[in-house]
Design a protein around this motif. Structure first.
Motif, PDB file in Angstrom:
ATOM      1  N   ILE A   1       0.837  -1.202   0.000  1.00 46.73           N
ATOM      2  CA  ILE A   1       0.000   0.000   0.000  1.00 46.73           C
ATOM      3  C   ILE A   1       0.870   1.250   0.000  1.00 46.73           C
ATOM      4  O   ILE A   1       0.576   2.221  -0.711  1.00 46.73           O
ATOM      5  CB  ILE A   1      -0.966  -0.031   1.200  1.00 46.73           C
ATOM      6  CG1 ILE A   1      -2.006  -1.126   0.972  1.00 46.73           C
ATOM      7  CG2 ILE A   1      -1.634   1.318   1.413  1.00 46.73           C
ATOM      8  CD1 ILE A   1      -2.882  -1.418   2.163  1.00 46.73           C
TER       9      ILE A   1
ATOM     10  N   CYS B   1       2.192   1.691  -3.452  1.00 50.38           N
ATOM     11  CA  CYS B   1       1.124   2.200  -4.323  1.00 50.38           C
ATOM     12  C   CYS B   1       0.997   3.705  -4.182  1.00 50.38           C
ATOM     13  O   CYS B   1       0.925   4.444  -5.169  1.00 50.38           O
ATOM     14  CB  CYS B   1      -0.217   1.558  -3.968  1.00 50.38           C
ATOM     15  SG  CYS B   1      -0.427  -0.122  -4.524  1.00 50.38           S
ATOM     16  N   ARG B   2       0.946   4.166  -2.955  1.00 46.02           N
ATOM     17  CA  ARG B   2       0.780   5.601  -2.714  1.00 46.02           C
ATOM     18  C   ARG B   2       1.990   6.394  -3.178  1.00 46.02           C
ATOM     19  O   ARG B   2       1.856   7.531  -3.611  1.00 46.02           O
ATOM     20  CB  ARG B   2       0.496   5.834  -1.243  1.00 46.02           C
ATOM     21  CG  ARG B   2      -0.872   5.301  -0.882  1.00 46.02           C
ATOM     22  CD  ARG B   2      -1.249   5.579   0.525  1.00 46.02           C
ATOM     23  NE  ARG B   2      -2.598   5.071   0.762  1.00 46.02           N
ATOM     24  CZ  ARG B   2      -2.998   4.565   1.903  1.00 46.02           C
ATOM     25  NH1 ARG B   2      -2.173   4.527   2.926  1.00 46.02           N
ATOM     26  NH2 ARG B   2      -4.223   4.122   2.033  1.00 46.02           N
ATOM     27  N   ARG B   3       3.166   5.793  -3.113  1.00 43.34           N
ATOM     28  CA  ARG B   3       4.379   6.465  -3.592  1.00 43.34           C
ATOM     29  C   ARG B   3       4.287   6.749  -5.084  1.00 43.34           C
ATOM     30  O   ARG B   3       4.732   7.792  -5.560  1.00 43.34           O
ATOM     31  CB  ARG B   3       5.585   5.590  -3.300  1.00 43.34           C
ATOM     32  CG  ARG B   3       6.866   6.127  -3.852  1.00 43.34           C
ATOM     33  CD  ARG B   3       7.994   5.207  -3.535  1.00 43.34           C
ATOM     34  NE  ARG B   3       9.180   5.591  -4.252  1.00 43.34           N
ATOM     35  CZ  ARG B   3      10.171   4.780  -4.509  1.00 43.34           C
ATOM     36  NH1 ARG B   3      10.121   3.542  -4.074  1.00 43.34           N
ATOM     37  NH2 ARG B   3      11.204   5.183  -5.179  1.00 43.34           N
TER      38      ARG B   3
ATOM     39  N   LYS C   1      -4.053   4.427  -6.127  1.00 47.16           N
ATOM     40  CA  LYS C   1      -4.973   4.412  -4.998  1.00 47.16           C
ATOM     41  C   LYS C   1      -5.443   2.982  -4.730  1.00 47.16           C
ATOM     42  O   LYS C   1      -6.311   2.471  -5.423  1.00 47.16           O
ATOM     43  CB  LYS C   1      -6.163   5.317  -5.286  1.00 47.16           C
ATOM     44  CG  LYS C   1      -5.766   6.770  -5.383  1.00 47.16           C
ATOM     45  CD  LYS C   1      -6.957   7.653  -5.602  1.00 47.16           C
ATOM     46  CE  LYS C   1      -6.547   9.094  -5.557  1.00 47.16           C
ATOM     47  NZ  LYS C   1      -6.082   9.592  -6.816  1.00 47.16           N
TER      48      LYS C   1
END
Length: 116
Positions: free
Chosen positions: A67, A70-72, A76
């Motif tokens: 997660i 992913c955010r890096r 989303k």
């Protein structure tokens, strides 16, 4: 032709330059470069449309790492109603996931497991 990973790396460097700019001119130049890279990245995403992918990660630390990664990259992560906590859904271009994201995740996850 530049790949999405190269563009995202360049985008990260420009954002760092933008945040550390001392004068207004440097900030304007970094902002213009940031917009050019984002436009090129958007064009690549139009070329390879985003598809929904499902990942099952049994280990909670691997899931947290996934997660965070992913955010890096500006993705989303989400789950549908009544999906298990181990399931993570991501909508992204398949080529990016296979060539860049998943390889980086596997390397980082192996390091994390070795550390823990």
């Amino acid at each position: 032709m530049t790949t999405q990973s190269q563009l995202r790396d360049k985008l990260r460097k420009i954002e760092a330059l933008f945040s550390g700019a001392g004068t207004a001119g440097e900030r304007l130049a970094a902002g213009a470069a940031l917009e050019r890279v984002r436009a090129k990245l958007a064009a690549m995403e139009r070329e390879d449309p985003a598809t929904e992918m499902q990942f099952s990660l049994a280990d909670q630390w691997s899931r947290h790492l996934f997660i965070a990664l992913c955010r890096r990259y500006g993705l989303k992560p989400y789950r549908y109603h009544r999906q298990r906590r181990t399931t993570v859904m991501v909508r992204a271009p398949r080529r990016f996931i296979e060539q860049v994201f998943w390889r980086e995740f596997c390397d980082l996850d192996a390091d994390l497991r070795a550390y823990l």
